[in-house]
Design a protein around this motif. Structure first.
Motif, PDB file in Angstrom:
ATOM      1  N   LEU A  10     118.792 104.445   1.259  1.00 24.61           N
ATOM      2  CA  LEU A  10     120.124 104.682   0.714  1.00 24.61           C
ATOM      3  C   LEU A  10     120.708 103.402   0.133  1.00 24.61           C
ATOM      4  O   LEU A  10     121.306 103.402  -0.934  1.00 24.61           O
ATOM      5  N   CYS A  11     120.511 102.278   0.841  1.00 17.61           N
ATOM      6  CA  CYS A  11     121.035 100.996   0.359  1.00 17.61           C
ATOM      7  C   CYS A  11     120.380  99.865   1.129  1.00 17.61           C
ATOM      8  O   CYS A  11     119.775 100.071   2.181  1.00 17.61           O
ATOM      9  N   GLY A  12     120.484  98.674   0.585  1.00 15.27           N
ATOM     10  CA  GLY A  12     120.058  97.490   1.316  1.00 15.27           C
ATOM     11  C   GLY A  12     121.117  97.079   2.317  1.00 15.27           C
ATOM     12  O   GLY A  12     122.269  97.539   2.264  1.00 15.27           O
ATOM     13  N   LEU A  13     120.735  96.202   3.241  1.00 14.61           N
ATOM     14  CA  LEU A  13     121.653  95.756   4.278  1.00 14.61           C
ATOM     15  C   LEU A  13     121.915  94.266   4.146  1.00 14.61           C
ATOM     16  O   LEU A  13     121.001  93.489   3.845  1.00 14.61           O
ATOM     17  N   SER A  33     129.683 117.058   1.370  1.00 17.07           N
ATOM     18  CA  SER A  33     128.559 116.925   2.302  1.00 17.07           C
ATOM     19  C   SER A  33     127.469 116.007   1.779  1.00 17.07           C
ATOM     20  O   SER A  33     126.597 115.599   2.538  1.00 17.07           O
ATOM     21  N   ASP A  34     127.501 115.673   0.471  1.00 19.48           N
ATOM     22  CA  ASP A  34     126.492 114.785  -0.109  1.00 19.48           C
ATOM     23  C   ASP A  34     126.987 113.353  -0.205  1.00 19.48           C
ATOM     24  O   ASP A  34     126.340 112.505  -0.821  1.00 19.48           O
ATOM     25  N   HIS A  35     128.126 113.051   0.392  1.00 25.04           N
ATOM     26  CA  HIS A  35     128.680 111.699   0.358  1.00 25.04           C
ATOM     27  C   HIS A  35     128.570 111.054   1.740  1.00 25.04           C
ATOM     28  O   HIS A  35     128.746 111.729   2.756  1.00 25.04           O
ATOM     29  N   ALA A  36     128.281 109.760   1.768  1.00 22.58           N
ATOM     30  CA  ALA A  36     128.254 108.988   3.010  1.00 22.58           C
ATOM     31  C   ALA A  36     129.093 107.730   2.824  1.00 22.58           C
ATOM     32  O   ALA A  36     128.959 107.028   1.817  1.00 22.58           O
ATOM     33  N   VAL A  37     129.959 107.453   3.784  1.00 20.83           N
ATOM     34  CA  VAL A  37     130.820 106.272   3.763  1.00 20.83           C
ATOM     35  C   VAL A  37     130.209 105.247   4.712  1.00 20.83           C
ATOM     36  O   VAL A  37     130.157 105.467   5.922  1.00 20.83           O
ATOM     37  N   VAL A  45     133.345  98.401   2.382  1.00 15.14           N
ATOM     38  CA  VAL A  45     133.126  99.827   2.599  1.00 15.14           C
ATOM     39  C   VAL A  45     132.585 100.390   1.289  1.00 15.14           C
ATOM     40  O   VAL A  45     133.167 100.142   0.219  1.00 15.14           O
ATOM     41  N   THR A  46     131.474 101.137   1.350  1.00  9.40           N
ATOM     42  CA  THR A  46     130.860 101.678   0.146  1.00  9.40           C
ATOM     43  C   THR A  46     130.652 103.175   0.307  1.00  9.40           C
ATOM     44  O   THR A  46     130.181 103.633   1.349  1.00  9.40           O
ATOM     45  N   LEU A  47     131.018 103.926  -0.723  1.00  2.19           N
ATOM     46  CA  LEU A  47     130.806 105.373  -0.757  1.00  2.19           C
ATOM     47  C   LEU A  47     129.555 105.665  -1.575  1.00  2.19           C
ATOM     48  O   LEU A  47     129.445 105.232  -2.723  1.00  2.19           O
ATOM     49  N   TYR A  48     128.591 106.375  -0.963  1.00  3.26           N
ATOM     50  CA  TYR A  48     127.326 106.681  -1.628  1.00  3.26           C
ATOM     51  C   TYR A  48     127.186 108.185  -1.833  1.00  3.26           C
ATOM     52  O   TYR A  48     127.622 108.987  -1.000  1.00  3.26           O
ATOM     53  N   LYS A  49     126.550 108.552  -2.945  1.00  2.37           N
ATOM     54  CA  LYS A  49     126.056 109.911  -3.116  1.00  2.37           C
ATOM     55  C   LYS A  49     124.640 109.922  -2.580  1.00  2.37           C
ATOM     56  O   LYS A  49     123.743 109.276  -3.121  1.00  2.37           O
ATOM     57  N   VAL A  50     124.413 110.656  -1.505  1.00  2.12           N
ATOM     58  CA  VAL A  50     123.165 110.552  -0.756  1.00  2.12           C
ATOM     59  C   VAL A  50     121.986 111.078  -1.557  1.00  2.12           C
ATOM     60  O   VAL A  50     120.904 110.487  -1.555  1.00  2.12           O
ATOM     61  N   ASP A  52     121.125 111.077  -4.663  1.00  3.78           N
ATOM     62  CA  ASP A  52     120.497 110.188  -5.647  1.00  3.78           C
ATOM     63  C   ASP A  52     120.725 108.714  -5.336  1.00  3.78           C
ATOM     64  O   ASP A  52     120.536 107.849  -6.187  1.00  3.78           O
ATOM     65  N   GLN A  53     121.133 108.419  -4.097  1.00  4.15           N
ATOM     66  CA  GLN A  53     121.289 107.041  -3.616  1.00  4.15           C
ATOM     67  C   GLN A  53     122.169 106.200  -4.545  1.00  4.15           C
ATOM     68  O   GLN A  53     121.892 105.033  -4.805  1.00  4.15           O
ATOM     69  N   LYS A  54     123.240 106.789  -5.024  1.00  7.10           N
ATOM     70  CA  LYS A  54     124.096 106.115  -5.995  1.00  7.10           C
ATOM     71  C   LYS A  54     125.433 105.730  -5.365  1.00  7.10           C
ATOM     72  O   LYS A  54     126.104 106.574  -4.785  1.00  7.10           O
ATOM     73  N   PRO A  55     125.834 104.448  -5.442  1.00  6.87           N
ATOM     74  CA  PRO A  55     127.163 104.071  -4.949  1.00  6.87           C
ATOM     75  C   PRO A  55     128.245 104.576  -5.892  1.00  6.87           C
ATOM     76  O   PRO A  55     128.202 104.336  -7.099  1.00  6.87           O
ATOM     77  N   LEU A  56     129.211 105.278  -5.346  1.00  7.91           N
ATOM     78  CA  LEU A  56     130.292 105.845  -6.151  1.00  7.91           C
ATOM     79  C   LEU A  56     131.549 104.982  -6.137  1.00  7.91           C
ATOM     80  O   LEU A  56     132.414 105.146  -6.982  1.00  7.91           O
ATOM     81  N   GLY A  57     131.631 104.085  -5.177  1.00  8.07           N
ATOM     82  CA  GLY A  57     132.792 103.209  -5.092  1.00  8.07           C
ATOM     83  C   GLY A  57     132.615 102.228  -3.958  1.00  8.07           C
ATOM     84  O   GLY A  57     131.849 102.462  -3.013  1.00  8.07           O
ATOM     85  N   SER A  58     133.330 101.099  -4.055  1.00  6.52           N
ATOM     86  CA  SER A  58     133.213 100.068  -3.023  1.00  6.52           C
ATOM     87  C   SER A  58     134.552  99.378  -2.876  1.00  6.52           C
ATOM     88  O   SER A  58     135.260  99.150  -3.864  1.00  6.52           O
TER      89      SER A  58
END
Length: 622
Positions: A10-13, A33-37, A45-50, A52-58
């Motif tokens: 989903l993302c790097g750490l 349901s397809d979003h992860a905070v 804090v980053t909002l991802y669309k799970v 397609d592993q895309k960050p939607l906002g930070s």
């Protein structure tokens, strides 16, 4: 039966300085349901669309501030809530939110407040439920909404004893339970809670591998004074070998399956951590997956796995992985792997019938057992020699034939392996490079960067910019270091649209030299002016970055190289132009702000009923 499917990053750490700290504070879902905070361990804090592993906002807090609890989603107001530097009225432990309930705030001394009531009176006094003199501290917490009731659960530790508090809201009642001690007096490694059949099920794991379950009735008696004993039942005894578990976590998937991360595999050598799904009814291992790198958990809480809607979120090494899973109704045969499933054919000539001794104790059968899956992937059917030794043109034809006759499920299984094989051959045979075949595999959209991490770097090495742009368009999980490697080679409307995390991208942007940064800023200024003046005449078939994406990249470059740019003589003219441009934009938005109220009133005005086919209406704005 249970299955762990192929996972993805989903993302790097962000790597922490201490090995005992985690890069993740928490992972929550929002209204989609397809979003992860995802809240990291410091400031972002980053909002991802799970999917397609895309960050939607930070979002980040100011320099010097720290996020001290994970961000949550307020389902009533569609807003995100987070606490910085611990304080509101008193030190905050966590903010919890769940669909169907108002967010609640749990303070470090055990008090609970509804978020709205706290924000309406932020200076209100906060009582102490836990005694500071007795050194009772919170170790874990969660909340559950059930039967139109809201519950906040938290466990505490006091002088080697462990307690469970159940706080009911509306009406407010608090019950305290004492957990049974282990003979070793070791504290639990993790807790998780779930709602099932109008009961709250608490699952907790100890270092000796014992997984216990305690049950609290939702409609149980309230108002009981004193500390109640909390009965427990042993659900699972994990094989931990000679030692004990260090960092491990268990979470219930359903009434019969438990996921455990951070434990050794029963048949693997020590030093490796696995994610495993166990059947608690039959004490059998159902699925497993090795987790590369150090398992890292939530700061301050013993939690290193999150479970949402059929997906497990596990931070390990330098990545946060998402691993889909599926659990099916269990029987003894399926739990022991002896149940025949549709589509699985068993070779009659080579199957030895297992005895009860084999089933129950795992003794090896005398004859060989062979299970053949009739749903073979395309790659197992195709003759492999052309891919291993054939010339470039033959490889291209074979790939085209493979893609054209394979269905979606087969391609999902075979494309990644074939791409890795072609890339590995190109790295060994310097004269071999098959751009057409690799591009065709990428276009199937069954491939991502994590499945074949050397593909994009190989394309850069061969200066195959078409393949590079294709990967940037279709791969949702390109690491920030690879994005910067592309920037050093070429600039394009694809690099700007690649998903990224601000915190992970800025350190790699600092590797760009001053001429590269100046050239990139000039390019960004050019395309911003072009698109802002020519918005409605852009060619619709071209992928163009949005104005926001361009501005974000300008800000990132300035953040990474501000001192260098200020000192570089070649950059003074560019910075001056950018400053003038920003001033004009601020002036424009200021003027628009002045008429915002009038424009809003226009929307409220009702059209005149006396309008004929042609009319002119004069509206005065004051």
């Amino acid at each position: 039966m249970a299955t762990l499917f192929e996972g993805f990053t989903l993302c790097g750490l962000v790597q922490t300085q201490s090995a005992s700290d985690s890069a993740i504070q928490g992972i929550e879902l929002d209204g989609d349901s397809d979003h992860a905070v995802v809240t990291d361990s410091t400031r972002a804090v980053t909002l991802y669309k799970v999917s397609d592993q895309k960050p939607l906002g930070s979002w980040t807090v100011k320099q010097g501030q720290l996020l001290t609890c994970p961000a949550v989603f307020n389902f009533q107001t569609n807003e995100y809530v987070v606490v910085s530097d611990n304080k509101v009225s008193a030190d905050v432990w966590r903010v919890h939110s769940a669909p169907g309930g108002e967010p609640v705030v749990l303070f470090q001394r055990g008090a609970v407040r509804l978020l709205d009531s706290l924000l309406s009176a932020p200076q209100q006094p906060i009582e102490d439920i836990l005694s500071e003199e007795e050194k009772e501290v919170i170790r874990w917490s969660t909340n559950i909404v059930a039967e139109k009731q809201h519950f906040v659960l938290f466990t505490t530790e006091q002088k080697g004893e462990h307690f469970l508090y159940v706080q009911r809201l509306n009406p407010n009642t608090l019950q305290k339970y004492r957990l049974e001690r282990e003979d070793s007096r070791a504290p639990p490694l993790s807790f998780s809670a779930s709602l099932r059949d109008k009961h709250i099920n608490l699952l907790y794991l100890y270092p000796n591998g014992c997984v216990y379950q305690s049950v609290v009735a939702v409609q149980g008696p309230v108002g009981l004074e004193g500390v109640q004993a909390l009965p427990r039942s042993l659900r699972l005894r994990l094989p931990v070998g000679e030692g004990e578990l260090g960092a491990a976590s268990a979470v219930a998937l359903d009434e019969a399956h438990v996921a455990v991360v951070g434990m050794p595999h029963p048949s693997a050598r020590t030093g490796k951590d696995f994610l495993c799904i166990w059947n608690t009814n039959f004490q059998t291992l159902q699925a497993d997956k090795e987790m590369v790198g150090r398992i890292c958990g939530q700061v301050g809480i013993l939690r290193i796995v999150w479970c949402y809607l059929g997906k497990l979120f596990v931070p390990h090494g330098k990545a946060l992985s998402v691993i889909p899973y599926e659990c099916q109704k269990s029987s003894l045969a399926s739990a022991l792997g002896k149940l025949r499933h549709p589509g699985i054919a068993v070779s009659k000539s080579s199957v030895a019938i297992p005895s009860w001794n084999t089933l129950l104790h795992g003794d090896q059968p005398q004859g060989p057992t062979k299970i053949v899956d009739s749903r073979k992937s395309v790659l197992t059917v195709v003759h492999l020699q052309p891919f291993q030794t054939g010339p470039v043109e033959e490889v291209r034809r074979e790939v085209e034939a493979l893609v054209s006759r394979g269905d979606a499920q087969d391609l999902q299984l075979s494309v990644g392996r074939l791409a890795c094989q072609l890339v590995a051959r190109s790295q060994v045979e310097t004269a071999f490079y098959a751009p057409g075949a690799l591009a065709r595999l990428v276009k199937t959209q069954c491939l991502c960067h994590s499945m074949c991490p050397d593909l994009l770097l190989l394309a850069l090495e061969h200066k195959d910019y078409f393949l590079c742009q294709l990967c940037l368009q279709l791969f949702p999980d390109i690491p920030e270091v690879v994005t910067c490697a592309c920037l050093k080679t070429f600039i394009g409307n694809e690099v700007l649209q690649t998903p990224y995390s601000d915190n992970l991208l800025v350190p790699h942007l600092k590797d760009l030299n001053a001429p590269q940064v100046i050239l990139f800023l000039q390019y960004l200024q050019f395309i911003y002016l072009k698109y802002s003046q020519d918005v409605y005449t852009q060619t619709p078939v071209l992928r163009s970055p949005t104005m926001t994406q361009i501005i974000d990249w300008v800000c990132l470059l300035l953040d990474a190289h501000f001192t260098v740019l200020v000192m570089a003589p070649d950059a003074k003219g560019l910075l001056s132009n950018l400053q003038s441009f920003v001033k004009s934009q601020v002036k424009l938005f200021s003027e628009l702000g002045k008429i915002e109220g009038s424009l809003q009133e226009l929307h409220k005005m009702k059209p005149s009923k006396d309008i004929s086919q042609y009319s002119i209406e004069v509206i005065e704005l004051f």
